[in-house]
Design an enzyme around this catalytic site. Structure first.
Site, PDB file in Angstrom:
ATOM      1  N   HIS A  23       0.820  -1.212   0.000  1.00  0.00           N
ATOM      2  CA  HIS A  23       0.000   0.000   0.000  1.00  0.00           C
ATOM      3  C   HIS A  23       0.858   1.268   0.000  1.00  0.00           C
ATOM      4  O   HIS A  23       0.346   2.356  -0.261  1.00  0.00           O
ATOM      5  CB  HIS A  23      -0.897  -0.010   1.242  1.00  0.00           C
ATOM      6  CG  HIS A  23      -2.306   0.450   1.000  1.00  0.00           C
ATOM      7  ND1 HIS A  23      -2.907   0.479  -0.243  1.00  0.00           N
ATOM      8  CD2 HIS A  23      -3.256   0.896   1.863  1.00  0.00           C
ATOM      9  CE1 HIS A  23      -4.159   0.930  -0.124  1.00  0.00           C
ATOM     10  NE2 HIS A  23      -4.383   1.197   1.139  1.00  0.00           N
ATOM     11  N   ASN A  70      -6.802   6.818   4.218  1.00  0.00           N
ATOM     12  CA  ASN A  70      -8.219   7.160   4.042  1.00  0.00           C
ATOM     13  C   ASN A  70      -8.500   8.654   4.103  1.00  0.00           C
ATOM     14  O   ASN A  70      -9.575   9.092   3.696  1.00  0.00           O
ATOM     15  CB  ASN A  70      -9.065   6.449   5.095  1.00  0.00           C
ATOM     16  CG  ASN A  70      -9.060   4.953   4.927  1.00  0.00           C
ATOM     17  OD1 ASN A  70      -8.370   4.406   4.078  1.00  0.00           O
ATOM     18  ND2 ASN A  70      -9.829   4.265   5.760  1.00  0.00           N
ATOM     19  N   ASP A  95      -0.812   2.751  -5.408  1.00  0.00           N
ATOM     20  CA  ASP A  95      -0.793   1.313  -5.665  1.00  0.00           C
ATOM     21  C   ASP A  95      -2.076   0.887  -6.357  1.00  0.00           C
ATOM     22  O   ASP A  95      -3.121   1.505  -6.173  1.00  0.00           O
ATOM     23  CB  ASP A  95      -0.619   0.534  -4.356  1.00  0.00           C
ATOM     24  CG  ASP A  95      -1.745   0.814  -3.365  1.00  0.00           C
ATOM     25  OD1 ASP A  95      -1.843   1.961  -2.891  1.00  0.00           O
ATOM     26  OD2 ASP A  95      -2.539  -0.102  -3.056  1.00  0.00           O
ATOM     27  N   ASN A 116      -9.149   3.670  -1.296  1.00  0.00           N
ATOM     28  CA  ASN A 116      -9.606   4.637  -0.298  1.00  0.00           C
ATOM     29  C   ASN A 116      -8.873   5.967  -0.366  1.00  0.00           C
ATOM     30  O   ASN A 116      -9.445   7.021  -0.065  1.00  0.00           O
ATOM     31  CB  ASN A 116      -9.493   4.042   1.104  1.00  0.00           C
ATOM     32  CG  ASN A 116     -10.530   2.979   1.370  1.00  0.00           C
ATOM     33  OD1 ASN A 116     -11.616   3.008   0.803  1.00  0.00           O
ATOM     34  ND2 ASN A 116     -10.200   2.020   2.219  1.00  0.00           N
TER      35      ASN A 116
END
Length: 206
Positions: A23, A70, A95, A116
């Site tokens: 991530h 987020n 990513d 997100n």
């Protein structure tokens, strides 16, 4: 501090526990860009780690939001406002599960694709029309294990592909600064990492 004309944003999660995870490939590319262009990183207003510099006489910033994935849009919105940027002046590096490890894909805009970080940017910038450089991380995980997969480190095989991709992603981002999205797409979107001898499983799955 010079007024930024362009801004490169790598998405990821802050903290050493997230270093090297799938991530955080956006952070990895952003750090490589900063190193290549000798941009010193510091905490910026809006809670980003980043700095400002120039490349071939073009002023630009590089930033890594420290808000967690987020809420990435909060940091980006603050930088866009502070430097009077348009969304099209912001390149987001992120990513992507839909691309095989190390595959690069630059686009001028698009949906969040379930990511997100992009959801947060879309909501706070109030548009999907900003360029994003997607770096493939693959999707070799059992059903229902996506969250664990993206927060795990790359396998050695995947890491070998991603290690090839990072310097190419740097070149693509620097091309974007000088020549814009279309030229950067044309030059680098067809590039692929070299697979180990006899391994032809990692193909573009977009």
């Amino acid at each position: 501090m010079a007024k930024a004309k362009r801004l490169i944003v790598g998405l990821g999660n802050p903290g050493p526990e997230y270093d090297g995870t799938r991530h955080n490939i956006g952070f990895d590319v952003a750090r490589a860009i900063a190193a290549r262009t000798r941009v010193d990183l510091e905490l910026l207003p809006g809670n980003s780690l980043g700095g400002w510099g120039s490349w071939r006489a073009r002023s630009f910033g590089v930033a890594m939001p420290q808000t967690y994935m987020n809420l990435s849009g909060e940091s980006v919105k603050a930088l866009v406002r502070a430097h009077n940027l348009e969304p099209s002046d912001v390149l987001v590096i992120v990513d992507d599960l839909a691309l095989d490890p190390g595959v690069l894909r630059l686009r001028p805009g698009g949906s969040d694709g379930g990511h997100n970080g992009l959801k947060s940017l879309n909501a706070l910038l109030k548009t999907e029309q900003y360029p994003r450089l997607r770096v493939g991380i693959g999707k070799d995980f059992p059903r229902g294990r996506q969250a664990e997969y993206v927060l795990d480190p790359f396998t050695p095989e995947q890491q070998a592909l991603v290690d090839q991709a990072i310097p190419v992603a740097v070149k693509q981002a620097l091309t974007w600064i000088v020549d814009g999205t279309q030229t950067a797409m044309n030059r680098f979107n067809k590039w692929r990492p070299e697979l180990p001898e006899g391994d032809r499983s990692a193909t573009d799955s977009e």
